[in-house]
Design a protein around this motif. Structure first.
Motif, PDB file in Angstrom:
ATOM      1  N   GLN A  34       0.847  -1.186   0.000  1.00  0.00           N
ATOM      2  CA  GLN A  34       0.000   0.000   0.000  1.00  0.00           C
ATOM      3  C   GLN A  34       0.884   1.238   0.000  1.00  0.00           C
ATOM      4  O   GLN A  34       1.910   1.275   0.682  1.00  0.00           O
ATOM      5  CB  GLN A  34      -0.937   0.011   1.212  1.00  0.00           C
ATOM      6  CG  GLN A  34      -1.976  -1.101   1.217  1.00  0.00           C
ATOM      7  CD  GLN A  34      -2.941  -0.996   0.045  1.00  0.00           C
ATOM      8  OE1 GLN A  34      -3.282   0.107  -0.403  1.00  0.00           O
ATOM      9  NE2 GLN A  34      -3.393  -2.150  -0.458  1.00  0.00           N
TER      10      GLN A  34
ATOM     11  N   ASP B 260       1.372   5.314   0.546  1.00  0.00           N
ATOM     12  CA  ASP B 260       0.901   6.503   1.260  1.00  0.00           C
ATOM     13  C   ASP B 260       1.275   7.732   0.434  1.00  0.00           C
ATOM     14  O   ASP B 260       2.454   8.063   0.287  1.00  0.00           O
ATOM     15  CB  ASP B 260       1.539   6.578   2.649  1.00  0.00           C
ATOM     16  CG  ASP B 260       0.855   7.610   3.522  1.00  0.00           C
ATOM     17  OD1 ASP B 260       0.838   8.785   3.135  1.00  0.00           O
ATOM     18  OD2 ASP B 260       0.353   7.236   4.608  1.00  0.00           O
ATOM     19  N   HIS B 261       0.263   8.400  -0.129  1.00  0.00           N
ATOM     20  CA  HIS B 261       0.521   9.533  -1.012  1.00  0.00           C
ATOM     21  C   HIS B 261       1.025  10.752  -0.245  1.00  0.00           C
ATOM     22  O   HIS B 261       1.717  11.590  -0.834  1.00  0.00           O
ATOM     23  CB  HIS B 261      -0.748   9.885  -1.786  1.00  0.00           C
ATOM     24  CG  HIS B 261      -1.235   8.775  -2.678  1.00  0.00           C
ATOM     25  ND1 HIS B 261      -0.732   8.567  -3.946  1.00  0.00           N
ATOM     26  CD2 HIS B 261      -2.160   7.797  -2.470  1.00  0.00           C
ATOM     27  CE1 HIS B 261      -1.333   7.516  -4.493  1.00  0.00           C
ATOM     28  NE2 HIS B 261      -2.210   7.033  -3.623  1.00  0.00           N
TER      29      HIS B 261
ATOM     30  N   ARG C 101       0.269   0.990  11.272  1.00  0.00           N
ATOM     31  CA  ARG C 101      -0.473   2.211  11.627  1.00  0.00           C
ATOM     32  C   ARG C 101       0.449   3.429  11.700  1.00  0.00           C
ATOM     33  O   ARG C 101       0.025   4.555  11.455  1.00  0.00           O
ATOM     34  CB  ARG C 101      -1.183   2.010  12.970  1.00  0.00           C
ATOM     35  CG  ARG C 101      -2.307   0.992  12.934  1.00  0.00           C
ATOM     36  CD  ARG C 101      -3.085   1.014  14.239  1.00  0.00           C
ATOM     37  NE  ARG C 101      -4.128  -0.007  14.257  1.00  0.00           N
ATOM     38  CZ  ARG C 101      -3.992  -1.209  14.780  1.00  0.00           C
ATOM     39  NH1 ARG C 101      -2.823  -1.556  15.334  1.00  0.00           N
ATOM     40  NH2 ARG C 101      -4.989  -2.070  14.753  1.00  0.00           N
TER      41      ARG C 101
ATOM     42  N   SER D 182      -1.598   5.956   6.407  1.00  0.00           N
ATOM     43  CA  SER D 182      -2.802   6.671   6.830  1.00  0.00           C
ATOM     44  C   SER D 182      -3.974   5.704   6.890  1.00  0.00           C
ATOM     45  O   SER D 182      -3.833   4.504   6.633  1.00  0.00           O
ATOM     46  CB  SER D 182      -3.088   7.826   5.861  1.00  0.00           C
ATOM     47  OG  SER D 182      -3.186   7.349   4.530  1.00  0.00           O
ATOM     48  N   SER D 183      -5.149   6.214   7.189  1.00  0.00           N
ATOM     49  CA  SER D 183      -6.283   5.345   7.516  1.00  0.00           C
ATOM     50  C   SER D 183      -6.719   4.478   6.345  1.00  0.00           C
ATOM     51  O   SER D 183      -6.936   3.276   6.502  1.00  0.00           O
ATOM     52  CB  SER D 183      -7.468   6.204   7.996  1.00  0.00           C
ATOM     53  OG  SER D 183      -7.811   7.150   6.979  1.00  0.00           O
ATOM     54  N   GLU D 184      -6.853   5.035   5.142  1.00  0.00           N
ATOM     55  CA  GLU D 184      -7.387   4.272   4.023  1.00  0.00           C
ATOM     56  C   GLU D 184      -6.474   3.126   3.594  1.00  0.00           C
ATOM     57  O   GLU D 184      -6.894   1.973   3.558  1.00  0.00           O
ATOM     58  CB  GLU D 184      -7.677   5.207   2.852  1.00  0.00           C
ATOM     59  CG  GLU D 184      -8.895   6.078   3.053  1.00  0.00           C
ATOM     60  CD  GLU D 184     -10.155   5.266   3.268  1.00  0.00           C
ATOM     61  OE1 GLU D 184     -10.266   4.175   2.659  1.00  0.00           O
ATOM     62  OE2 GLU D 184     -11.029   5.706   4.024  1.00  0.00           O
ATOM     63  N   PRO D 185      -5.216   3.376   3.243  1.00  0.00           N
ATOM     64  CA  PRO D 185      -4.359   2.230   2.872  1.00  0.00           C
ATOM     65  C   PRO D 185      -4.068   1.302   4.036  1.00  0.00           C
ATOM     66  O   PRO D 185      -3.766   0.127   3.836  1.00  0.00           O
ATOM     67  CB  PRO D 185      -3.080   2.905   2.352  1.00  0.00           C
ATOM     68  CG  PRO D 185      -3.067   4.248   2.958  1.00  0.00           C
ATOM     69  CD  PRO D 185      -4.484   4.659   3.107  1.00  0.00           C
ATOM     70  N   ARG D 186      -4.160   1.798   5.249  1.00  0.00           N
ATOM     71  CA  ARG D 186      -3.902   0.955   6.418  1.00  0.00           C
ATOM     72  C   ARG D 186      -4.936  -0.151   6.538  1.00  0.00           C
ATOM     73  O   ARG D 186      -4.603  -1.304   6.840  1.00  0.00           O
ATOM     74  CB  ARG D 186      -3.901   1.821   7.673  1.00  0.00           C
ATOM     75  CG  ARG D 186      -3.603   1.053   8.958  1.00  0.00           C
ATOM     76  CD  ARG D 186      -4.030   1.879  10.163  1.00  0.00           C
ATOM     77  NE  ARG D 186      -3.551   3.237  10.078  1.00  0.00           N
ATOM     78  CZ  ARG D 186      -4.038   4.258  10.782  1.00  0.00           C
ATOM     79  NH1 ARG D 186      -5.049   4.039  11.615  1.00  0.00           N
ATOM     80  NH2 ARG D 186      -3.544   5.467  10.663  1.00  0.00           N
ATOM     81  N   LYS D 187      -6.189   0.165   6.270  1.00  0.00           N
ATOM     82  CA  LYS D 187      -7.249  -0.834   6.397  1.00  0.00           C
ATOM     83  C   LYS D 187      -7.061  -1.972   5.402  1.00  0.00           C
ATOM     84  O   LYS D 187      -7.358  -3.126   5.700  1.00  0.00           O
ATOM     85  CB  LYS D 187      -8.602  -0.167   6.188  1.00  0.00           C
ATOM     86  CG  LYS D 187      -8.969   0.856   7.257  1.00  0.00           C
ATOM     87  CD  LYS D 187     -10.312   1.493   6.955  1.00  0.00           C
ATOM     88  CE  LYS D 187     -10.669   2.544   8.009  1.00  0.00           C
ATOM     89  NZ  LYS D 187     -11.967   3.204   7.696  1.00  0.00           N
ATOM     90  N   ARG D 188      -6.589  -1.643   4.202  1.00  0.00           N
ATOM     91  CA  ARG D 188      -6.436  -2.666   3.178  1.00  0.00           C
ATOM     92  C   ARG D 188      -5.254  -3.588   3.448  1.00  0.00           C
ATOM     93  O   ARG D 188      -5.199  -4.696   2.905  1.00  0.00           O
ATOM     94  CB  ARG D 188      -6.260  -1.986   1.807  1.00  0.00           C
ATOM     95  CG  ARG D 188      -7.486  -1.232   1.343  1.00  0.00           C
ATOM     96  CD  ARG D 188      -7.336  -0.804  -0.111  1.00  0.00           C
ATOM     97  NE  ARG D 188      -6.350   0.255  -0.248  1.00  0.00           N
ATOM     98  CZ  ARG D 188      -6.620   1.563  -0.243  1.00  0.00           C
ATOM     99  NH1 ARG D 188      -7.887   1.961  -0.082  1.00  0.00           N
ATOM    100  NH2 ARG D 188      -5.672   2.455  -0.384  1.00  0.00           N
TER     101      ARG D 188
END
Length: 614
Positions: free
Chosen positions: A161, A163-164, A246, A250-256
């Motif tokens: 994943q 992180d932009h 974590r 960030s939150s979005e790529p972390r969940k995947r």
């Protein structure tokens, strides 16, 4: 007889003729481009001429049909050995059948019958037996094109994943999983252990740059078993890995990514690698695709599309191109024995001499060996005896270096200043073998024996060349592999004005007339050397009559010569402290790349590049 035949023909109606022709065989024969129809024997009288013609036609028909029925099934039922024997028999000049013949019957005027075409295809099938890919008992043709990608081949999927915001990618690998790639990146191990070209990178170590250009074997990141996992339970290991994710996502790529991580996962951080060296190299149009995939990988569609990895300059590979460095059993055995020699109880450190012919893999084996030794010791000595393909210096140099960092790329990515260096000036030592051996002896005196040393030899293994390094260094471990480095890009340059009387000038590889030596030295690469005696001159440049064997501290470029004032205009990255000892400039056969003479590239501190074309 003639009248009876004519009367008999006239009594047959048109419908009877059509009905009779339907019952005739469909074999049609060509004799001198004329079709011959099989006549019913009941309509012909038994004259001697007619009986002879009927007998000849019958014999030809039986002989032709027998050969066709016997020949064609052979292409299907032949065994591998019969195909090879048949191929050898057909390829013999005396037994090769002509494509336009059939049982000795020639076809005139270049026309081909159906039978001729069938025999031609049969002969071609025999010639191709054993060479076509996928044929029964056959082998792949060595001159065939690159293999096409296999359909339905499973493309590997990586849990990565991007992180932009921070512009980095977090990659999770299971134990034993590998990532073979092209490109460049900066790798940091966040959890677990990974191995790259024999070097083990663990959690808590510094980031390491990885270079995988298409000119060399692709690098492979392999996840290893983490020894610390055995002391933790699965829940603790999984929670620790998720806490690291974590921190860097960030939150979005972390969940995947959290769902793909367990206690045995290796988590690495990949960042774009943007250094003055990479910016300098890719600023040239000839090198703008230096870290892309090569043509073979492009034809075989080996690149895997992964946006998270591509964002940091990494292109994964799959299929046959994704195997990376394939080590043979003898390769692994030799590497293991050399590591055991270092770990064993010896009175002195091992002296490892690696030799072999050209293109036998000496350079790759040396890098793999040095990286493996760095897992057990802080430093490894490296003695360069190969003038043509040097590891840490430009070509034409013999050097002794202390290696403390892993070599995770080709030679042009880790050019460095060696501890001791002698400028030979040529890429071949056969012209002046005595000076070559004297230069190596000078370097060998500086080896203290406190660390293991790897000696790289040249690809000259014929005659007495193989025994010269062994007699010179007396290695404790002698390993033989039986099977160009670029110039260092330095960016802190000193612009000097050197008087002609302060330094001596010499040419190592050929004889140059004294009145032409300044023309040869202008706009050329020179070695900055230190003579044991003082150099002084009155008027004009000081020229050497013999080539000395002396310490070389670096290189520079003579960008101009002022004869009126008696000055050399020198550009060099060597530090001022080392330049105070320089009193000799040696010119060799190693020249500057043409692109450096036509383009000026300014690499600034703010990561910008200014380019001026002449």
């Amino acid at each position: 007889l003639t009248q009876s035949m004519k009367v008999h023909k006239k009594t047959r109606t048109k419908n009877e003729q059509q009905s009779a022709s339907k019952h005739l065989p469909r074999n049609k024969w060509r004799v001198h481009n004329k079709k011959m129809r099989n006549y019913d024997a009941s309509h012909l009288s038994q004259s001697p001429a007619t009986a002879k013609l009927e007998h000849q036609l019958g014999n030809r028909q039986k002989f032709k049909l027998k050969r066709l029925q016997k020949a064609f099934p052979k292409t299907v039922s032949m065994t591998a050995e019969e195909q090879v024997r048949k191929k050898e028999k057909v390829s013999a000049p005396a037994t090769v059948p002509h494509g336009h013949t059939n049982g000795g019957m020639e076809v005139e005027n270049g026309s081909e019958s159906e039978d001729s075409q069938e025999w031609r295809s049969y002969a071609k099938s025999v010639l191709q037996n054993g060479t076509e890919k996928g044929g029964r008992g056959g082998r792949k043709n060595s001159t065939s094109a690159a293999p096409e990608p296999v359909e339905n081949e499973e493309v590997p999927k990586y849990h990565a994943q991007h992180d932009h915001v921070q512009n980095h990618t977090v990659l999770a690998l299971q134990q034993g999983q590998s990532l073979c790639f092209r490109g460049r990146c900066l790798l940091t191990c966040l959890s677990g252990r990974v191995e790259v070209l024999g070097f083990t990178i663990e959690q808590g170590q510094q980031p390491y740059p990885l270079f995988s250009p298409p000119s060399h074997c692709p690098l492979t990141i392999t996840a290893l078993e983490d020894c610390s996992v055995s002391t933790k339970n699965k829940k603790e290991g999984r929670l620790e890995a998720k806490a690291i994710i974590r921190k860097y996502l960030s939150s979005e790529p972390r969940k995947r990514l959290l769902g793909a991580v367990d206690c045995g996962s290796c988590v690495v951080l990949l960042q774009p690698l943007d250094t003055p060296l990479t910016r300098f190299l890719t600023s040239f149009s000839e090198l703008d695709q230096l870290f892309d995939i090569n043509s073979k990988e492009l034809r075989s569609q080996a690149a895997v599309r992964d946006p998270a990895l591509s964002a940091v300059g990494v292109t994964p590979l799959h299929g046959p191109c994704s195997r990376g460095l394939v080590a043979s059993p003898s390769y692994r055995e030799a590497l293991s024995s050399l590591i055991s020699a270092w770990e064993g109880d010896f009175d002195r450190c091992p002296i490892i001499l690696v030799c072999g012919a050209k293109n036998s893999g000496k350079s790759t084996f040396n890098r793999h060996l040095i990286n493996s030794l760095l897992n057990h010791t802080a430093s490894v000595e490296y003695l360069e005896c190969d003038l043509g393909q040097t590891e840490f210096t430009p070509p034409g140099c013999l050097s002794l270096s202390t290696v403390t960092e892993p070599l995770l790329g080709p030679p042009f990515t880790h050019q460095r200043e060696p501890d001791h260096m002698v400028f030979y000036g040529q890429t071949d030592c056969q012209v002046d073998l005595d000076r070559y051996l004297d230069s190596l002896k000078t370097l060998w005196r500086h080896y203290g024996g406190e660390n293991p040393i790897v000696i790289n030899t040249m690809g000259w293994v014929k005659g007495q060349a193989l025994s010269l390094p062994a007699l010179l260094f007396c290695p404790s471990v002698y390993h033989a592999l039986l099977s160009s480095s670029s110039l260092c890009a330095s960016f802190v340059l000193c612009f000097l004005q050197v008087p002609h009387s302060a330094v001596a000038l010499g040419v190592t590889h050929c004889e140059v007339a004294p009145n032409h030596i300044l023309y040869a030295a202008n706009a050329s690469l020179v070695a900055l050397c230190c003579l044991g005696e003082k150099v002084s001159g009155r008027a004009g440049p000081v020229l050497l009559s013999q080539i000395p064997i002396c310490q070389c501290v670096g290189f520079g470029v003579i960008r101009g010569i002022d004869m009126a004032r008696g000055l050399y205009f020198l550009v060099t990255p060597v530090s001022p402290a080392a330049l105070r000892q320089v009193n000799c400039l040696l010119l060799g056969e190693v020249t500057l790349p043409k692109m450096l003479l036509t383009v000026i590239v300014h690499v600034l501190s703010d990561n910008s590049i200014n380019q001026i074309n002449f």
